[in-house]
Design an enzyme around this catalytic site. Structure first.
Site, PDB file in Angstrom:
ATOM      1  N   THR A 160     -10.304  -7.836  -4.689  1.00  4.70           N
ATOM      2  CA  THR A 160     -11.628  -7.952  -5.315  1.00  4.70           C
ATOM      3  C   THR A 160     -12.382  -6.613  -5.212  1.00  4.70           C
ATOM      4  O   THR A 160     -13.326  -6.379  -5.948  1.00  4.70           O
ATOM      5  CB  THR A 160     -12.460  -9.076  -4.644  1.00  4.70           C
ATOM      6  OG1 THR A 160     -12.292  -8.988  -3.224  1.00  4.70           O
ATOM      7  CG2 THR A 160     -12.020 -10.452  -5.088  1.00  4.70           C
ATOM      8  N   GLU A 161     -11.931  -5.764  -4.294  1.00  2.00           N
ATOM      9  CA  GLU A 161     -12.572  -4.441  -4.115  1.00  2.00           C
ATOM     10  C   GLU A 161     -11.948  -3.368  -5.021  1.00  2.00           C
ATOM     11  O   GLU A 161     -12.519  -2.293  -5.198  1.00  2.00           O
ATOM     12  CB  GLU A 161     -12.459  -3.970  -2.657  1.00  2.00           C
ATOM     13  CG  GLU A 161     -13.309  -4.770  -1.660  1.00  2.00           C
ATOM     14  CD  GLU A 161     -12.802  -6.179  -1.384  1.00  2.00           C
ATOM     15  OE1 GLU A 161     -11.571  -6.360  -1.276  1.00  2.00           O
ATOM     16  OE2 GLU A 161     -13.631  -7.105  -1.320  1.00  2.00           O
ATOM     17  N   ASN A 162     -10.764  -3.642  -5.573  1.00  2.53           N
ATOM     18  CA  ASN A 162     -10.079  -2.619  -6.379  1.00  2.53           C
ATOM     19  C   ASN A 162     -10.764  -2.315  -7.715  1.00  2.53           C
ATOM     20  O   ASN A 162     -10.447  -1.314  -8.362  1.00  2.53           O
ATOM     21  CB  ASN A 162      -8.607  -2.998  -6.626  1.00  2.53           C
ATOM     22  CG  ASN A 162      -7.721  -2.800  -5.412  1.00  2.53           C
ATOM     23  OD1 ASN A 162      -6.736  -3.521  -5.225  1.00  2.53           O
ATOM     24  ND2 ASN A 162      -8.051  -1.830  -4.568  1.00  2.53           N
ATOM     25  N   ARG A 168      -4.817  -1.806   9.162  1.00  5.42           N
ATOM     26  CA  ARG A 168      -5.893  -2.759   8.902  1.00  5.42           C
ATOM     27  C   ARG A 168      -5.426  -3.821   7.914  1.00  5.42           C
ATOM     28  O   ARG A 168      -4.395  -3.673   7.253  1.00  5.42           O
ATOM     29  CB  ARG A 168      -7.157  -2.045   8.410  1.00  5.42           C
ATOM     30  CG  ARG A 168      -6.962  -1.154   7.217  1.00  5.42           C
ATOM     31  CD  ARG A 168      -8.304  -0.554   6.760  1.00  5.42           C
ATOM     32  NE  ARG A 168      -8.081   0.372   5.663  1.00  5.42           N
ATOM     33  CZ  ARG A 168      -8.059   1.694   5.785  1.00  5.42           C
ATOM     34  NH1 ARG A 168      -8.249   2.268   6.954  1.00  5.42           N
ATOM     35  NH2 ARG A 168      -7.844   2.461   4.727  1.00  5.42           N
ATOM     36  N   SER A 184      -7.549  -5.280   5.475  1.00  7.07           N
ATOM     37  CA  SER A 184      -8.178  -5.092   4.164  1.00  7.07           C
ATOM     38  C   SER A 184      -8.390  -6.395   3.394  1.00  7.07           C
ATOM     39  O   SER A 184      -8.074  -6.482   2.204  1.00  7.07           O
ATOM     40  CB  SER A 184      -7.385  -4.098   3.321  1.00  7.07           C
ATOM     41  OG  SER A 184      -7.326  -2.851   3.965  1.00  7.07           O
ATOM     42  N   ASP A 207       0.823  -1.205   0.000  1.00  4.62           N
ATOM     43  CA  ASP A 207       0.000   0.000   0.000  1.00  4.62           C
ATOM     44  C   ASP A 207       0.864   1.266   0.000  1.00  4.62           C
ATOM     45  O   ASP A 207       1.948   1.283   0.575  1.00  4.62           O
ATOM     46  CB  ASP A 207      -0.904  -0.014   1.238  1.00  4.62           C
ATOM     47  CG  ASP A 207      -2.071   0.955   1.102  1.00  4.62           C
ATOM     48  OD1 ASP A 207      -2.362   1.381  -0.039  1.00  4.62           O
ATOM     49  OD2 ASP A 207      -2.690   1.286   2.125  1.00  4.62           O
ATOM     50  N   GLU A 215       2.788 -12.904  12.576  1.00  2.00           N
ATOM     51  CA  GLU A 215       3.248 -11.663  13.198  1.00  2.00           C
ATOM     52  C   GLU A 215       2.942 -10.570  12.183  1.00  2.00           C
ATOM     53  O   GLU A 215       3.322 -10.689  11.008  1.00  2.00           O
ATOM     54  CB  GLU A 215       4.761 -11.697  13.442  1.00  2.00           C
ATOM     55  CG  GLU A 215       5.200 -12.641  14.531  1.00  2.00           C
ATOM     56  CD  GLU A 215       4.828 -12.165  15.922  1.00  2.00           C
ATOM     57  OE1 GLU A 215       4.514 -13.020  16.761  1.00  2.00           O
ATOM     58  OE2 GLU A 215       4.856 -10.940  16.177  1.00  2.00           O
TER      59      GLU A 215
HETATM   60  C1  IPE Z   1      -1.197   0.249  -4.000  1.00  2.00           C
HETATM   61  O1  IPE Z   1      -1.351   1.403  -3.305  1.00  2.00           O
HETATM   62  C2  IPE Z   1      -2.246  -0.766  -3.727  1.00  2.00           C
HETATM   63  C3  IPE Z   1      -2.886  -1.288  -4.962  1.00  2.00           C
HETATM   64  C4  IPE Z   1      -4.176  -1.552  -4.985  1.00  2.00           C
HETATM   65  C5  IPE Z   1      -2.121  -1.550  -6.156  1.00  2.00           C
HETATM   66  P1  IPE Z   1      -2.587   2.404  -3.405  1.00  2.00           P
HETATM   67  O2  IPE Z   1      -2.983   2.587  -4.819  1.00  2.00           O
HETATM   68  O3  IPE Z   1      -3.676   1.939  -2.491  1.00  2.00           O
HETATM   69  O4  IPE Z   1      -1.919   3.715  -2.856  1.00  2.00           O
HETATM   70  P2  IPE Z   1      -2.516   4.824  -1.908  1.00  2.00           P
HETATM   71  O5  IPE Z   1      -3.096   4.120  -0.695  1.00  2.00           O
HETATM   72  O6  IPE Z   1      -3.558   5.555  -2.692  1.00  2.00           O
HETATM   73  O7  IPE Z   1      -1.341   5.665  -1.550  1.00  2.00           O
HETATM   74 MG    MG Z   2      -4.190   2.355  -0.549  1.00  2.00          MG
END
Ligand code: IPE
Ligand code: MG
Length: 215
Positions: free
Chosen positions: A48-50, A167, A169, A2, A180
């Site tokens: 799956t949410e992206n 989180r 996610s 992320d 861990e």
């Molecule tokens: C990459 O980071 C996660 C993917 C879904 C590829 P983000 O695209 O969520 O980046 P931020 O959270 O907006 O900085």
């Molecule tokens: Mg993100």
């Protein structure tokens, strides 16, 4: 993984530049992780949410997976690395699925390390998939594990989330029962070998009791 979007924004770039940079660190990082004795590296690339993101961004992320496979297909066997793509196949194009099958088949016997690219992956979807597959059959911890997408991959010892959110996610929610978990403020494109070293060093100092007590 992320923080790609914020990494780009901080530099006055469009979000997709962050994704591009984020993918570019994977190969060296995986090599380093395997050289340190890591055997399995699972990367959450697309949930799956992206699909809720803009079509430009979604298409860009689909293209990145495609290019990642194309760039690695020639070398992956020489590097003795197994690559798996884990997640729902529905929603991915036939040509992408063909490339996924190709690289998975080609690298299936490689032993240095396994990279799991979690793409169109969701932990709840995975659990539902397993439950449906087992309907009418005997359900045990073993049979349930065998019905998960991660069936032949050991549960993760360490889970790292970059980007500062605390989180999970929907990532590997069944498998990380005893992991861990490390939440790092580092944005994914800035994640370095020394960040990995720091996590491993910390992990080596922890004791895992799996619900038991100190010996
Ligand atoms: C990459 O980071 C996660 C993917 C879904 C590829 P983000 O695209 O969520 O980046 P931020 O959270 O907006 O900085
Ligand atoms: Mg993100």
């Amino acid at each position: 993984m992320d923080g790609n979007g914020r990494w780009a924004k901080k530099r006055g770039l469009i979000r997709t530049k962050g994704h591009e940079k984020g993918v570019s660190i994977i190969e060296d990082l995986a090599d380093y992780a395997f050289s340190r004795g890591v055997k399995y590296l699972s990367l959450f690339a697309f949930s799956t949410e992206n699909w809720k993101r803009s079509s430009t961004e979604v298409n860009f992320l689909l293209g990145l997976l495609k290019n990642f496979i194309i760039n690695n297909i020639a070398r992956i066997k020489d590097k003795n690395i197994r690559l798996k793509v884990i997640g729902e196949r529905e929603g991915l194009s036939p040509s992408l699925l063909k490339q996924i099958d190709q690289i998975e088949t080609m690298s299936k016997d490689c032993t240095k390390g396994t990279i799991c690219i979690c793409f169109n992956y969701g932990g709840r979807a995975e659990i539902l998939h397993a439950a449906k597959e087992l309907s009418g059959k005997e359900i045990t911890e073993e049979s349930f594990k065998d019905a998960l997408y991660f069936k032949d991959i050991p549960d993760p010892e360490i889970v790292i989330r970059t980007g500062g959110e605390h989180r999970i996610s929907n990532f590997m929610i069944y498998e990380m029962a005893y992991s861990e978990i490390y939440f790092l403020n580092t944005l994914w494109p800035d994640f370095s070998n020394s960040d990995l070293d720091a996590v491993i060093a910390d992990y080596m100092g922890t004791e895992r009791r799996f619900g038991g007590v100190d010996q």
